[in-house]
Design an enzyme around this catalytic site. Structure first.
Site, PDB file in Angstrom:
ATOM      1  N   PHE A 146       0.857  -1.191   0.000  1.00  0.00           N
ATOM      2  CA  PHE A 146       0.000   0.000   0.000  1.00  0.00           C
ATOM      3  C   PHE A 146       0.886   1.232   0.000  1.00  0.00           C
ATOM      4  CE2 PHE A 146      -2.220   3.618   1.675  1.00  0.00           C
ATOM      5  CZ  PHE A 146      -3.376   3.612   0.923  1.00  0.00           C
ATOM      6  N   ASP A 233       9.313   3.181   1.996  1.00  0.00           N
ATOM      7  CA  ASP A 233       8.090   3.938   2.288  1.00  0.00           C
ATOM      8  C   ASP A 233       7.805   3.788   3.781  1.00  0.00           C
ATOM      9  OD1 ASP A 233       5.588   4.955   2.717  1.00  0.00           O
ATOM     10  OD2 ASP A 233       4.639   3.986   0.999  1.00  0.00           O
ATOM     11  N   LYS A 274       2.398  11.303   7.154  1.00  0.00           N
ATOM     12  CA  LYS A 274       1.612  11.068   8.368  1.00  0.00           C
ATOM     13  C   LYS A 274       2.188  11.770   9.613  1.00  0.00           C
ATOM     14  CE  LYS A 274      -1.105   7.285   6.657  1.00  0.00           C
ATOM     15  NZ  LYS A 274      -0.801   6.142   5.823  1.00  0.00           N
TER      16      LYS A 274
END
Ligand SMILES: *Cc1c(COP(=O)(O)O)cnc(C)c1O
Length: 427
Positions: A146, A233, A274
């Protein structure tokens, strides 16, 4: 819950249903306030937040230092665009580059944009440095990844729901099995045009899959052997979530000496998002050393809001909080406790198969097929019992509270979770 109180939540949900696109399926709870590890709904009921906005709120809701940075900077200067310099950007770039030990940062706003940016940097590097012929560069990605929601990113997803009817898809990606070094080396060996390997150190959305201890370090060694960029990531795993500053940890500034269970791996390109803002503002970043980042030249990439003064002020405050409050260490200690307490319960459970994770990024697997709604029903009951979590992939429930939690609070949460699970046991 009285009839009048219920209508407050109901009204808010109905507004979203009528006027908002149905691109999410939220748990039915309407929040209005957050502080630290807690959120409150419009009826005034308090909950422990065990999602933390998908790990964006690691520093806790409305952290006063971060909120203050947001307020003070927004009174002074909010946006110049990159057409002009401003007095916050350079300061922030130095701060974040030194914080993560890279030469340079490219500031963006969302995680998906940062992934897109990393893909572009990697492709440019393939042509300008590695010597791949134009339009031939390949990036290796993992099954069940993802990385966000743009058309290019969903092009290399294998989640049918994320992809269906959104084609034509972007070429140039090769999928291999996660946590499988042989598959990775085969991909590198059979494709001389491979320029990058894009990987999540732990697959969060897929259900918190933690790879073997030596997977990342050996994958990095393969990248070096085949002259391929290792692109991490860490949008979800970064910023202290897994018990260290980064799940890859490479030269990180965290003082946590207990976190050495996994060897340090220094990515060639690091993607953050985030919690780099503590959830107060959309901030993302791509970090790399000069030999890679210098392929980016004026006009070749950009963003109106990327690296704006508010983002700069907020991100610096949010990263300072991580160190000041030793959140990596807290996540490490509480994560261990959480898994050991849940394992005690699971030993005699028929409804929960296992708990897995690192630091405070954990998940339990419910003993049920993916298309049944047991996990969803457990989350509804957890909500009634004062704790918010959400299923990922049907039968998996992720538990990722803010990292500012205390041990007493964690034990209270373990009691809520195990008592709730007990209501679902088949006797
Ligand atoms: C959330 C997430 C993204 C996308 O971030 P957005 O800000 O939602 O675009 C990318 N990669 C990972 C690993 C994520 O968890």
């Amino acid at each position: 819950m009285s009839v009048v109180e219920k209508s407050l939540s109901q009204a808010a949900i109905e507004l979203e249903n009528q006027y908002g696109a149905h691109n999410y399926h939220p748990l039915p709870v309407v929040l209005t306030k957050g502080e630290g590890v807690f959120v409150w709904d419009v009826e005034g009921k308090r909950y422990y937040d065990f999602l933390s906005a998908y790990s964006a709120v690691n520093q806790g809701h409305c952290h006063p230092k971060i909120v203050n940075a947001l307020i003070e900077q927004s009174k002074k200067l909010t946006l110049t665009s990159r057409a002009f310099h401003n007095d916050m950007l350079g300061k922030y770039e130095k701060f974040v580059a030194e914080f993560f030990h890279f030469d340079k940062v490219l500031p963006m706003n969302t995680g998906a944009e940062a992934v897109e940016t990393a893909v572009k940097i990697c492709r440019r590097w393939a042509y300008k440095v590695k010597g791949v012929s134009e339009n031939e560069a390949q990036i290796v990605v993992c099954n069940n990844n993802f990385h966000g929601r743009t058309t290019t990113i969903i092009s290399f997803s294998n989640d049918p729901v994320a992809r269906e009817n959104f084609g034509p898809y972007t070429h140039g990606f090769i999928k291999v099995e996660y946590d499988h070094l042989e598959a990775l080396e085969n991909a590198f060996k059979s494709n001389p045009n491979v320029a990058g390997f894009l990987v999540e150190p732990i697959q969060g959305e897929a259900g918190v899959y933690v790879p073997s201890n030596d997977y990342l370090i050996r994958a990095k060694q393969l990248c070096e052997k085949y002259n391929v960029l290792f692109i991490a990531d860490e949008v979800q795993t970064g910023i202290a979530r897994t018990g260290r500053l980064l799940a890859t940890c490479g030269n990180c500034t965290c003082k946590n000496k207990n976190c050495s269970g996994t060897p340090d791996v220094k990515p060639d390109i690091l993607i953050l998002g985030k919690a780099i803002s503590g959830g107060a503002y959309p901030v993302s970043a791509v970090l790399a050393n000069d030999a890679i980042m210098n392929v980016i030249t004026p006009g070749s990439h950009g963003s109106t809001f990327g690296g704006n003064p508010v983002a700069a002020a907020v991100a610096m405050a949010a990263l300072e909080v991580i160190n000041e409050e030793r959140l990596a260490e807290n996540a490490y200690v509480l994560g261990k406790l959480f898994r050991s307490e849940l394992n005690k319960y699971i030993a005699n459970s028929s409804i929960v198969k296992l708990v897995r994770g690192k630091g405070l990024l954990n998940a339990i697997v419910i003993n049920d097929s993916e298309d049944n709604d047991t996990a969803w029903n457990i989350c509804l009951r957890l909500r009634d019992n004062g704790l918010l979590a959400k299923p990922t992939h049907g039968n998996i429930i992720r538990f990722a509270p803010p990292l500012v939690m205390t041990e007493t609070q964690l034990m209270e949460c373990v009691a809520i979770i195990t008592n709730t699970l007990a209501e679902f046991e088949i006797h």
